[in-house]
Design a protein around this motif. Sequence first.
Motif, PDB file in Angstrom:
ATOM      1  N   ARG A  54       0.819  -1.206   0.000  1.00 24.55           N
ATOM      2  CA  ARG A  54       0.000   0.000   0.000  1.00 24.55           C
ATOM      3  C   ARG A  54       0.861   1.269   0.000  1.00 24.55           C
ATOM      4  O   ARG A  54       0.581   2.227  -0.718  1.00 24.55           O
ATOM      5  CB  ARG A  54      -0.893  -0.025   1.244  1.00 24.55           C
ATOM      6  N   GLU A  55       1.921   1.226   0.799  1.00 24.88           N
ATOM      7  CA  GLU A  55       2.762   2.412   0.905  1.00 24.88           C
ATOM      8  C   GLU A  55       3.491   2.691  -0.409  1.00 24.88           C
ATOM      9  O   GLU A  55       3.579   3.838  -0.853  1.00 24.88           O
ATOM     10  CB  GLU A  55       3.758   2.239   2.056  1.00 24.88           C
ATOM     11  N   GLU A  56       3.976   1.616  -1.041  1.00 24.24           N
ATOM     12  CA  GLU A  56       4.696   1.830  -2.317  1.00 24.24           C
ATOM     13  C   GLU A  56       3.758   2.287  -3.424  1.00 24.24           C
ATOM     14  O   GLU A  56       4.169   2.979  -4.351  1.00 24.24           O
ATOM     15  CB  GLU A  56       5.394   0.557  -2.804  1.00 24.24           C
ATOM     16  N   MET A  57       2.514   1.884  -3.319  1.00 24.46           N
ATOM     17  CA  MET A  57       1.556   2.283  -4.365  1.00 24.46           C
ATOM     18  C   MET A  57       1.285   3.783  -4.360  1.00 24.46           C
ATOM     19  O   MET A  57       0.855   4.361  -5.347  1.00 24.46           O
ATOM     20  CB  MET A  57       0.207   1.568  -4.138  1.00 24.46           C
ATOM     21  N   LEU A  58       1.510   4.391  -3.189  1.00 26.30           N
ATOM     22  CA  LEU A  58       1.174   5.800  -3.031  1.00 26.30           C
ATOM     23  C   LEU A  58       2.385   6.654  -3.421  1.00 26.30           C
ATOM     24  O   LEU A  58       3.337   6.786  -2.656  1.00 26.30           O
ATOM     25  CB  LEU A  58       0.793   6.038  -1.559  1.00 26.30           C
ATOM     26  N   LEU A  59       2.344   7.238  -4.607  1.00 23.52           N
ATOM     27  CA  LEU A  59       3.506   7.967  -5.099  1.00 23.52           C
ATOM     28  C   LEU A  59       3.465   9.426  -4.632  1.00 23.52           C
ATOM     29  O   LEU A  59       2.442  10.088  -4.802  1.00 23.52           O
ATOM     30  CB  LEU A  59       3.534   7.935  -6.624  1.00 23.52           C
ATOM     31  N   PRO A  60       4.558   9.907  -4.050  1.00 21.28           N
ATOM     32  CA  PRO A  60       4.557  11.312  -3.633  1.00 21.28           C
ATOM     33  C   PRO A  60       4.668  12.232  -4.853  1.00 21.28           C
ATOM     34  O   PRO A  60       5.259  11.845  -5.870  1.00 21.28           O
ATOM     35  CB  PRO A  60       5.806  11.427  -2.759  1.00 21.28           C
ATOM     36  N   TYR A  61       4.074  13.390  -4.788  1.00 22.94           N
ATOM     37  CA  TYR A  61       4.276  14.395  -5.842  1.00 22.94           C
ATOM     38  C   TYR A  61       4.376  15.773  -5.198  1.00 22.94           C
ATOM     39  O   TYR A  61       3.797  16.022  -4.142  1.00 22.94           O
ATOM     40  CB  TYR A  61       3.157  14.357  -6.887  1.00 22.94           C
ATOM     41  N   GLU A  62       5.138  16.615  -5.841  1.00 19.69           N
ATOM     42  CA  GLU A  62       5.371  17.951  -5.300  1.00 19.69           C
ATOM     43  C   GLU A  62       4.113  18.805  -5.480  1.00 19.69           C
ATOM     44  O   GLU A  62       3.519  18.800  -6.574  1.00 19.69           O
ATOM     45  CB  GLU A  62       6.542  18.567  -6.072  1.00 19.69           C
ATOM     46  N   ALA A  63       3.713  19.507  -4.442  1.00 20.11           N
ATOM     47  CA  ALA A  63       2.570  20.415  -4.583  1.00 20.11           C
ATOM     48  C   ALA A  63       2.899  21.424  -5.679  1.00 20.11           C
ATOM     49  O   ALA A  63       4.023  21.935  -5.762  1.00 20.11           O
ATOM     50  CB  ALA A  63       2.320  21.129  -3.259  1.00 20.11           C
ATOM     51  N   GLY A  64       1.943  21.695  -6.535  1.00 22.06           N
ATOM     52  CA  GLY A  64       2.181  22.636  -7.636  1.00 22.06           C
ATOM     53  C   GLY A  64       2.686  21.961  -8.900  1.00 22.06           C
ATOM     54  O   GLY A  64       2.939  22.628  -9.902  1.00 22.06           O
ATOM     55  N   SER A  65       2.827  20.625  -8.866  1.00 27.02           N
ATOM     56  CA  SER A  65       3.297  19.909 -10.060  1.00 27.02           C
ATOM     57  C   SER A  65       2.098  19.343 -10.821  1.00 27.02           C
ATOM     58  O   SER A  65       0.953  19.618 -10.486  1.00 27.02           O
ATOM     59  CB  SER A  65       4.245  18.776  -9.649  1.00 27.02           C
ATOM     60  N   ARG A  66       2.383  18.518 -11.827  1.00 22.62           N
ATOM     61  CA  ARG A  66       1.287  17.896 -12.584  1.00 22.62           C
ATOM     62  C   ARG A  66       0.826  16.577 -11.964  1.00 22.62           C
ATOM     63  O   ARG A  66       0.026  15.866 -12.551  1.00 22.62           O
ATOM     64  CB  ARG A  66       1.761  17.593 -14.013  1.00 22.62           C
ATOM     65  N   GLY A  67       1.412  16.221 -10.831  1.00 25.28           N
ATOM     66  CA  GLY A  67       1.068  14.935 -10.204  1.00 25.28           C
ATOM     67  C   GLY A  67       2.280  14.029 -10.228  1.00 25.28           C
ATOM     68  O   GLY A  67       3.354  14.428 -10.691  1.00 25.28           O
ATOM     69  N   PRO A  68       2.155  12.808  -9.726  1.00 27.87           N
ATOM     70  CA  PRO A  68       3.321  11.925  -9.668  1.00 27.87           C
ATOM     71  C   PRO A  68       3.837  11.568 -11.057  1.00 27.87           C
ATOM     72  O   PRO A  68       3.043  11.386 -11.981  1.00 27.87           O
ATOM     73  CB  PRO A  68       2.797  10.680  -8.961  1.00 27.87           C
ATOM     74  N   GLU A  69       5.124  11.490 -11.161  1.00 29.94           N
ATOM     75  CA  GLU A  69       5.766  11.101 -12.430  1.00 29.94           C
ATOM     76  C   GLU A  69       5.208   9.774 -12.944  1.00 29.94           C
ATOM     77  O   GLU A  69       4.931   9.596 -14.114  1.00 29.94           O
ATOM     78  CB  GLU A  69       7.277  10.957 -12.205  1.00 29.94           C
ATOM     79  N   GLY A  70       5.014   8.867 -11.988  1.00 26.86           N
ATOM     80  CA  GLY A  70       4.585   7.507 -12.335  1.00 26.86           C
ATOM     81  C   GLY A  70       3.202   7.448 -12.970  1.00 26.86           C
ATOM     82  O   GLY A  70       2.787   6.406 -13.474  1.00 26.86           O
ATOM     83  N   ALA A  71       2.473   8.570 -12.971  1.00 23.94           N
ATOM     84  CA  ALA A  71       1.113   8.542 -13.521  1.00 23.94           C
ATOM     85  C   ALA A  71       1.131   8.238 -15.017  1.00 23.94           C
ATOM     86  O   ALA A  71       0.162   7.700 -15.553  1.00 23.94           O
ATOM     87  CB  ALA A  71       0.420   9.869 -13.266  1.00 23.94           C
ATOM     88  N   LYS A  72       2.239   8.566 -15.648  1.00 19.20           N
ATOM     89  CA  LYS A  72       2.332   8.314 -17.097  1.00 19.20           C
ATOM     90  C   LYS A  72       2.220   6.824 -17.396  1.00 19.20           C
ATOM     91  O   LYS A  72       1.817   6.423 -18.475  1.00 19.20           O
ATOM     92  CB  LYS A  72       3.658   8.847 -17.636  1.00 19.20           C
ATOM     93  N   ARG A  73       2.610   6.019 -16.399  1.00 15.61           N
ATOM     94  CA  ARG A  73       2.604   4.565 -16.539  1.00 15.61           C
ATOM     95  C   ARG A  73       1.223   4.053 -16.984  1.00 15.61           C
ATOM     96  O   ARG A  73       1.120   3.220 -17.866  1.00 15.61           O
ATOM     97  CB  ARG A  73       2.963   4.011 -15.159  1.00 15.61           C
ATOM     98  N   VAL A  74       0.170   4.594 -16.378  1.00 14.13           N
ATOM     99  CA  VAL A  74      -1.173   4.121 -16.691  1.00 14.13           C
ATOM    100  C   VAL A  74      -1.502   4.380 -18.158  1.00 14.13           C
ATOM    101  O   VAL A  74      -2.151   3.586 -18.823  1.00 14.13           O
ATOM    102  CB  VAL A  74      -2.201   4.815 -15.774  1.00 14.13           C
ATOM    103  N   ARG A  75      -1.015   5.497 -18.675  1.00 16.41           N
ATOM    104  CA  ARG A  75      -1.314   5.844 -20.065  1.00 16.41           C
ATOM    105  C   ARG A  75      -0.547   4.975 -21.040  1.00 16.41           C
ATOM    106  O   ARG A  75      -1.026   4.666 -22.111  1.00 16.41           O
ATOM    107  CB  ARG A  75      -0.975   7.310 -20.327  1.00 16.41           C
ATOM    108  N   LYS A  76       0.677   4.601 -20.626  1.00 16.69           N
ATOM    109  CA  LYS A  76       1.505   3.853 -21.575  1.00 16.69           C
ATOM    110  C   LYS A  76       1.071   2.404 -21.704  1.00 16.69           C
ATOM    111  O   LYS A  76       1.019   1.853 -22.776  1.00 16.69           O
ATOM    112  CB  LYS A  76       2.962   3.911 -21.123  1.00 16.69           C
ATOM    113  N   LYS A  77       0.767   1.796 -20.553  1.00  8.71           N
ATOM    114  CA  LYS A  77       0.484   0.360 -20.590  1.00  8.71           C
ATOM    115  C   LYS A  77      -0.792   0.057 -21.341  1.00  8.71           C
ATOM    116  O   LYS A  77      -1.769   0.806 -21.253  1.00  8.71           O
ATOM    117  CB  LYS A  77       0.368  -0.156 -19.154  1.00  8.71           C
ATOM    118  N   GLN A  78      -0.796  -1.040 -22.017  1.00 10.56           N
ATOM    119  CA  GLN A  78      -2.015  -1.482 -22.701  1.00 10.56           C
ATOM    120  C   GLN A  78      -2.995  -2.053 -21.692  1.00 10.56           C
ATOM    121  O   GLN A  78      -2.641  -2.347 -20.561  1.00 10.56           O
ATOM    122  CB  GLN A  78      -1.663  -2.558 -23.749  1.00 10.56           C
ATOM    123  N   SER A  79      -4.241  -2.237 -22.109  1.00 11.16           N
ATOM    124  CA  SER A  79      -5.282  -2.676 -21.155  1.00 11.16           C
ATOM    125  C   SER A  79      -5.006  -4.069 -20.612  1.00 11.16           C
ATOM    126  O   SER A  79      -4.509  -4.914 -21.266  1.00 11.16           O
ATOM    127  CB  SER A  79      -6.616  -2.686 -21.840  1.00 11.16           C
TER     128      SER A  79
END
Length: 524
Positions: A499-524
Amino acid sequence: MEGETRGEDRAFEAIVKGVAEELGLQREECPVVGTVDPCAIVIVGASGDLTGRKLLPALFELYRNGGLPVDFSIVGCARTGWRDEEFRTHAKKSLKEAGKYDRLKWSGFAPHLHYTAMDYEDLPSFEKLAGTLRKLDKKHGTSGNRIFYLAIPPQLYETAAQMLGKADLSAENKEGSGWVRIVVEKPFGRDLETAVALDRTIHEHFGEHQIFRIDHYLAKETVQNLLMFRFANAIFEPIWNRRYIDYVSITAAETLGVEHRAGYYEQSGVLRDMFQNHMMQLLALTAMEPPSLFEADLVRDEKAKLYRALRPFQAENLANQIVLGQYDRGTIDGKPVPGYREEPDVSPQSLTPTYASMKVFVDNWRWQGVPFYLTSGKRLRAKKTEIAIQYKEVPHSMFRQTLGEHISANRLILGIYPEEKITLTFQTKNPGARVCLRSVTMDFNYLQGYEGPALDAYEKVLLDVMLGDHMLFWRQDGVELCWSFLTPILQGCETCDNREEMLLPYEAGSRGPEGAKRVRKKQS
Ligand code: NDP
């Protein structure tokens, strides 16, 4: 022949209308539909944040614009030991803070405000309220019509509904009472089981036609416009499907942090706070089929069908379908802001997500294979709610010798907040001798050319409750279908070993966690 004549008639009407508008003779406005019955609006939890920031300013605005009936009363109830005068002082302060105060109108509005102190678990408190309402019916001519707005913490909804029932306040057309409606704020349950239990309790005393489950997002003008845009134009619907659309992005980004609502947010997190309600509604309005008539139940039938078509998440593949994040320290509008775990009343070890991005599929003929990316988070770079329809690239580039194989695809953006506009991006030739393209954007500002009154979301929902119009409210089947979809995701995210690793930190004022791109790249 008949068609031709109708066409000519319409052309003539359009010319007459155009000339009249040019001369300033005519302006189209949306009239308020229906008449508002006299009624008492009872706010349970009247000392709270929602009442002060949203409900009282919205009611005052309605009063100012003639949206309230002539005969009305507003009765505040809470444990705080106020009397009428103290509630009025509180209301006046709230209106000033909301920038809505108007001295002249206030003097007409204030005498309609009353207050009854109550304990939400105490039947005599509700019986006392019943007596007060009977007296106020006589004083204000409210004919026994009542709205009970539950503006209390969600764990008290069931108790309050039961007490209203036991005190005979839920019964309609009985001993001087007229119609009775109950308004339930979000969240409606915290998972499928609790939502079903809450509904069962409310239904012990109230019929479905009396229950208004609020989602104020639905009352935003631009959200209501989604169905008009899709189904009142012939040119978009034929290309609103898997043949032409590559993907759809639905984003609700906030720059605000948890503010003063940590007690609630720690228990809810972004999935319960934003996805179960607002994001699911935006998804339904974007993807549903057209109902045969613009009527509350027919629209809600289509939404329910859409929710039934959502592809369930696979527990073993969760990480490829959803990214969760939590904001860290950062900068918003040039000012440093604390991380989520440093906010007042937030646990320093909190595992509550403040950001989520998920890839959702709708398994039906229209949408098979088209990903819907739903993203929402706090403390992001910009405040923005929008739906972006990304079209596919042209199937073949005849300009490939000079411009290459790829030409930027069309994009349609339905801006909901703060930019209330629709933009369409397409390619044109860049002026000049060389063959080159440029992307241009056509835009339509929602309020362009309209000067009539516009209702804020809470004004609209309050008006619709008074009118008894369910169009913008959740029906229970929709609530349960959305919880059926989200509950396994919540369980997966909240009970997994990492659970802890799943929660990616992101800097306030940014576009969100870097890892969010992962969801877009992976196929269904
Ligand atoms: P508050 O926390 O401000 O509570 C509302 C009132 O309920 C308080 O004034 C208090 O009145 C009473 N109350 C609070 N905690 C307790 C408790 N533990 N036991 C008994 N009574 C309590 O809530 P909000 O006004 O922020 O929200 C009300 C509802 O609206 C909630 O369900 C929330 O989820 C929903 N909502 C709120 C939004 C907002 O912007 N605030 C937005 C959307 C939905 P008293 O002590 O006088 O009895």
